[in-house]
Write a protein that holds these residues in place. Sequence first.
Motif, PDB file in Angstrom:
ATOM      1  N   PHE A   1       9.713   2.719  -3.461  1.00  0.00           N
ATOM      2  CA  PHE A   1      10.100   1.435  -2.868  1.00  0.00           C
ATOM      3  C   PHE A   1      10.895   1.658  -1.580  1.00  0.00           C
ATOM      4  O   PHE A   1      10.601   1.082  -0.531  1.00  0.00           O
ATOM      5  CB  PHE A   1      10.910   0.644  -3.905  1.00  0.00           C
ATOM      6  CG  PHE A   1      11.534  -0.618  -3.388  1.00  0.00           C
ATOM      7  CD1 PHE A   1      10.744  -1.694  -3.022  1.00  0.00           C
ATOM      8  CD2 PHE A   1      12.911  -0.721  -3.264  1.00  0.00           C
ATOM      9  CE1 PHE A   1      11.320  -2.866  -2.544  1.00  0.00           C
ATOM     10  CE2 PHE A   1      13.487  -1.883  -2.788  1.00  0.00           C
ATOM     11  CZ  PHE A   1      12.695  -2.954  -2.425  1.00  0.00           C
ATOM     12  N   LEU A   2      11.897   2.555  -1.648  1.00  0.00           N
ATOM     13  CA  LEU A   2      12.704   2.849  -0.450  1.00  0.00           C
ATOM     14  C   LEU A   2      11.841   3.451   0.658  1.00  0.00           C
ATOM     15  O   LEU A   2      11.983   3.103   1.832  1.00  0.00           O
ATOM     16  CB  LEU A   2      13.838   3.812  -0.803  1.00  0.00           C
ATOM     17  CG  LEU A   2      15.048   3.211  -1.512  1.00  0.00           C
ATOM     18  CD1 LEU A   2      16.147   4.261  -1.669  1.00  0.00           C
ATOM     19  CD2 LEU A   2      15.581   2.015  -0.735  1.00  0.00           C
TER      20      LEU A   2
ATOM     21  N   HIS B   1       3.870  10.099  -6.858  1.00  0.00           N
ATOM     22  CA  HIS B   1       4.598  11.312  -6.485  1.00  0.00           C
ATOM     23  C   HIS B   1       6.104  11.194  -6.623  1.00  0.00           C
ATOM     24  O   HIS B   1       6.808  12.202  -6.615  1.00  0.00           O
ATOM     25  CB  HIS B   1       4.267  11.697  -5.037  1.00  0.00           C
ATOM     26  CG  HIS B   1       2.814  11.646  -4.723  1.00  0.00           C
ATOM     27  ND1 HIS B   1       1.907  12.557  -5.237  1.00  0.00           N
ATOM     28  CD2 HIS B   1       2.072  10.779  -3.991  1.00  0.00           C
ATOM     29  CE1 HIS B   1       0.681  12.251  -4.823  1.00  0.00           C
ATOM     30  NE2 HIS B   1       0.766  11.173  -4.064  1.00  0.00           N
ATOM     31  N   LEU B   2       6.609   9.985  -6.696  1.00  0.00           N
ATOM     32  CA  LEU B   2       8.060   9.774  -6.652  1.00  0.00           C
ATOM     33  C   LEU B   2       8.484   8.796  -7.739  1.00  0.00           C
ATOM     34  O   LEU B   2       7.654   8.030  -8.236  1.00  0.00           O
ATOM     35  CB  LEU B   2       8.458   9.165  -5.279  1.00  0.00           C
ATOM     36  CG  LEU B   2       8.240  10.015  -4.031  1.00  0.00           C
ATOM     37  CD1 LEU B   2       8.442   9.155  -2.791  1.00  0.00           C
ATOM     38  CD2 LEU B   2       9.190  11.206  -4.004  1.00  0.00           C
ATOM     39  N   PRO B   3       9.774   8.845  -8.117  1.00  0.00           N
ATOM     40  CA  PRO B   3      10.280   7.767  -8.979  1.00  0.00           C
ATOM     41  C   PRO B   3      10.053   6.428  -8.271  1.00  0.00           C
ATOM     42  O   PRO B   3      10.056   6.376  -7.038  1.00  0.00           O
ATOM     43  CB  PRO B   3      11.778   8.061  -9.096  1.00  0.00           C
ATOM     44  CG  PRO B   3      11.956   9.447  -8.621  1.00  0.00           C
ATOM     45  CD  PRO B   3      10.815   9.791  -7.733  1.00  0.00           C
ATOM     46  N   TYR B   4       9.912   5.345  -9.071  1.00  0.00           N
ATOM     47  CA  TYR B   4       9.529   4.062  -8.459  1.00  0.00           C
ATOM     48  C   TYR B   4      10.485   3.622  -7.351  1.00  0.00           C
ATOM     49  O   TYR B   4      10.068   3.214  -6.270  1.00  0.00           O
ATOM     50  CB  TYR B   4       9.434   2.966  -9.520  1.00  0.00           C
ATOM     51  CG  TYR B   4       8.879   1.694  -8.933  1.00  0.00           C
ATOM     52  CD1 TYR B   4       7.515   1.541  -8.756  1.00  0.00           C
ATOM     53  CD2 TYR B   4       9.725   0.680  -8.499  1.00  0.00           C
ATOM     54  CE1 TYR B   4       6.989   0.406  -8.176  1.00  0.00           C
ATOM     55  CE2 TYR B   4       9.209  -0.461  -7.918  1.00  0.00           C
ATOM     56  CZ  TYR B   4       7.846  -0.596  -7.758  1.00  0.00           C
ATOM     57  OH  TYR B   4       7.335  -1.711  -7.171  1.00  0.00           O
ATOM     58  N   TRP B   5      11.797   3.756  -7.621  1.00  0.00           N
ATOM     59  CA  TRP B   5      12.758   3.236  -6.633  1.00  0.00           C
ATOM     60  C   TRP B   5      12.683   4.005  -5.327  1.00  0.00           C
ATOM     61  O   TRP B   5      12.908   3.462  -4.247  1.00  0.00           O
ATOM     62  CB  TRP B   5      14.182   3.227  -7.198  1.00  0.00           C
ATOM     63  CG  TRP B   5      14.745   4.591  -7.494  1.00  0.00           C
ATOM     64  CD1 TRP B   5      14.587   5.314  -8.633  1.00  0.00           C
ATOM     65  CD2 TRP B   5      15.563   5.381  -6.625  1.00  0.00           C
ATOM     66  NE1 TRP B   5      15.243   6.513  -8.535  1.00  0.00           N
ATOM     67  CE2 TRP B   5      15.858   6.585  -7.313  1.00  0.00           C
ATOM     68  CE3 TRP B   5      16.085   5.185  -5.336  1.00  0.00           C
ATOM     69  CZ2 TRP B   5      16.642   7.589  -6.752  1.00  0.00           C
ATOM     70  CZ3 TRP B   5      16.860   6.191  -4.779  1.00  0.00           C
ATOM     71  CH2 TRP B   5      17.135   7.381  -5.487  1.00  0.00           C
TER      72      TRP B   5
ATOM     73  N   VAL C   1       8.640  -6.059   2.168  1.00  0.00           N
ATOM     74  CA  VAL C   1       8.377  -5.020   1.153  1.00  0.00           C
ATOM     75  C   VAL C   1       8.775  -5.534  -0.231  1.00  0.00           C
ATOM     76  O   VAL C   1       8.045  -5.356  -1.205  1.00  0.00           O
ATOM     77  CB  VAL C   1       9.118  -3.715   1.489  1.00  0.00           C
ATOM     78  CG1 VAL C   1       8.884  -2.686   0.388  1.00  0.00           C
ATOM     79  CG2 VAL C   1       8.650  -3.168   2.830  1.00  0.00           C
ATOM     80  N   VAL C   2       9.937  -6.181  -0.323  1.00  0.00           N
ATOM     81  CA  VAL C   2      10.358  -6.735  -1.620  1.00  0.00           C
ATOM     82  C   VAL C   2       9.302  -7.721  -2.109  1.00  0.00           C
ATOM     83  O   VAL C   2       8.870  -7.674  -3.269  1.00  0.00           O
ATOM     84  CB  VAL C   2      11.730  -7.442  -1.507  1.00  0.00           C
ATOM     85  CG1 VAL C   2      12.115  -8.051  -2.843  1.00  0.00           C
ATOM     86  CG2 VAL C   2      12.807  -6.454  -1.045  1.00  0.00           C
TER      87      VAL C   2
ATOM     88  N   TYR D   1       0.826  -1.219   0.000  1.00  0.00           N
ATOM     89  CA  TYR D   1       0.000   0.000   0.000  1.00  0.00           C
ATOM     90  C   TYR D   1       0.852   1.256   0.000  1.00  0.00           C
ATOM     91  O   TYR D   1       0.526   2.241  -0.661  1.00  0.00           O
ATOM     92  CB  TYR D   1      -0.935   0.006   1.222  1.00  0.00           C
ATOM     93  CG  TYR D   1      -2.247  -0.700   0.958  1.00  0.00           C
ATOM     94  CD1 TYR D   1      -3.254  -0.070   0.226  1.00  0.00           C
ATOM     95  CD2 TYR D   1      -2.477  -1.979   1.432  1.00  0.00           C
ATOM     96  CE1 TYR D   1      -4.466  -0.714  -0.024  1.00  0.00           C
ATOM     97  CE2 TYR D   1      -3.671  -2.633   1.192  1.00  0.00           C
ATOM     98  CZ  TYR D   1      -4.662  -1.994   0.465  1.00  0.00           C
ATOM     99  OH  TYR D   1      -5.852  -2.629   0.209  1.00  0.00           O
ATOM    100  N   VAL D   2       1.956   1.261   0.756  1.00  0.00           N
ATOM    101  CA  VAL D   2       2.791   2.466   0.829  1.00  0.00           C
ATOM    102  C   VAL D   2       3.489   2.706  -0.511  1.00  0.00           C
ATOM    103  O   VAL D   2       3.548   3.843  -0.991  1.00  0.00           O
ATOM    104  CB  VAL D   2       3.811   2.379   1.988  1.00  0.00           C
ATOM    105  CG1 VAL D   2       4.757   3.573   1.949  1.00  0.00           C
ATOM    106  CG2 VAL D   2       3.083   2.321   3.324  1.00  0.00           C
ATOM    107  N   VAL D   3       3.970   1.623  -1.157  1.00  0.00           N
ATOM    108  CA  VAL D   3       4.560   1.785  -2.492  1.00  0.00           C
ATOM    109  C   VAL D   3       3.522   2.408  -3.427  1.00  0.00           C
ATOM    110  O   VAL D   3       3.796   3.383  -4.126  1.00  0.00           O
ATOM    111  CB  VAL D   3       5.038   0.429  -3.067  1.00  0.00           C
ATOM    112  CG1 VAL D   3       5.425   0.582  -4.534  1.00  0.00           C
ATOM    113  CG2 VAL D   3       6.220  -0.100  -2.271  1.00  0.00           C
ATOM    114  N   LEU D   4       2.309   1.867  -3.382  1.00  0.00           N
ATOM    115  CA  LEU D   4       1.243   2.344  -4.262  1.00  0.00           C
ATOM    116  C   LEU D   4       0.906   3.806  -3.989  1.00  0.00           C
ATOM    117  O   LEU D   4       0.663   4.593  -4.911  1.00  0.00           O
ATOM    118  CB  LEU D   4      -0.005   1.473  -4.056  1.00  0.00           C
ATOM    119  CG  LEU D   4      -1.034   1.505  -5.170  1.00  0.00           C
ATOM    120  CD1 LEU D   4      -0.467   0.877  -6.427  1.00  0.00           C
ATOM    121  CD2 LEU D   4      -2.293   0.765  -4.741  1.00  0.00           C
TER     122      LEU D   4
END
Lengths: 293, 255
Positions: free
Chosen positions: A63-64, A56-60, A199-200, A48-51
């Motif tokens: 992810f971080l 708003h941010l680059p994917y990586w 997360v991964v 959910y947080v990645v989504l």
Amino acid sequence: MTLFLQLGFQGIALGMVYALIALGFVIMTKGSNTFNFAHGEFVAVGAYVVLALMPHLPYWLAFLGSIVVTVALALLVEATLLRRLLDKGLTTVVLATLGVSIMVHALILMVWGVGTKGSAGPVGSGTVEVGGVVLPLSGIATIVASVIVLAALLVFFRRTPYGLALRATASHQEAALAQGIDIGRMFALSWAIAAVLAVVASIFLASFPRVVSPSIALVALAAIPAVVIGGMDSLIGAVVGGLIVGLIQVLGAGYLADYGGGKLHEVLPYVLMLLVLVVRPYGLFGSRGIERV
Amino acid sequence: MSDCALAVHDLSVRYGAAATALDGLTLEVPRGEIVALLGPNGAGKSTLMRAVSGLLPVHGGSLTSGRVEVLGTDVTRLRPSGRVRVGLAQALEGRQVFPELTVAENLAAGGYVRRYRKAEAREVRERVLHHFPRLQDLMDRQAGYLSGGEQQMLAIGRAMMSQPSVLLLDEPSLGLAPKIVETVRDVILDINREGTSILLVEQNAAMALSIAQHGYILEGGRVVREGSAAELRADDDIVSLYLGVAPVEGAGQHG
């Protein structure tokens, strides 16, 4: 044959995801003597947080960011709840993690609602064809990323002082304390590693064609049969168990779709888990003295 | 700087609601000496070791009074890791190696708090291993598969990896064949000659008093007798009570 190869590939990809989640369970079990039932919800939080960050941010960076949030959540639960309950016995701790699981699940519903969302994977819906077999890019990304993470984990455990300290703690807590290894820190470290793995796993569990939904935590719990099949205290067992569960789920879904209303494949991992529990309670790779842990 | 490697003042310990396990115990290990701690099972020997190394909470024990100083530094409030950093190391009763880890990894874990660089770690290990040539050939063996004597060597070697000023040895002869007890005794003497002060808890009083300069006798959590090793060896009561008594295997879990 083509169908088999295609299903086999998908099974291995899904199996790697289960392996990452199962590894998290095993590392927490070995590192802090707890079975964390909230781990499935940690996976959900990760997705959910990645989504939420993706637009708003680059994917990586998304992810971080998710790793930061999920590790913080894991450390919070570990420090505020579990470390205080450790001397109350295993049952208390395990029930507490079940409570945390339900709370986190409710929190997700409050923040993001009950509906399904989009995919949170790093690659889209593309495919490549290799000798007549169609392989989704998401599956390739899953396998490549998982293998890299597993290799990094291996180097960490075998080659770094913290990895050694974690293994020493898992092997004999009092002796580790006597060497000046801070057990509390090792508990936290094992939870943090498990959260990173969660997360991964989460981005691949929510990769095309799968999406983010509240049930993602339940899907993640299919790693529990993987843990039991491989052995509660075995890192290799977690990987092998994960692959077995992934393969029988996908192959089962492909070949047994006409039976049991197409739901039979969801039961298969648990049937195998029960079989293993009866025949070999410590799992394929676990140590016999598991009750000691 | 204090002239004591280890000083324990007025130490009292309790396990939960149970009776007091240590009762106002005071004891000193002068720099460079071996001090023997003798007494029957349940006298509080292991409890004292735990109170000194900070492992009491693991066993549900707590300090009700007293102070522990290592090289003049008050370590009473420090966690076990802090005490190891100050210069204290303990070889636990019953050896307690990491069974799943190799001999090399066990030793490396003993040096964990020092954060050695690679070359430094190798150097310290070489120095430790010259006391235990037997371990040289077993570096890749899992510690759980070693013999009792080898495990005892490993446990002492592992403790020495942090280069301690004070070494606590809890029943190093426990369950070992007489010949191996002799080897262990020689190793302890060697380590001491190189400057490490040692507090030695032993059931095998004859062995302990043969290498110690000083001895304390504990009973019911108090010191009932103290003196030079020569005095204690000459004392008829002590000879009849403790000397010539064979070491008892597996005894003294809470002693």
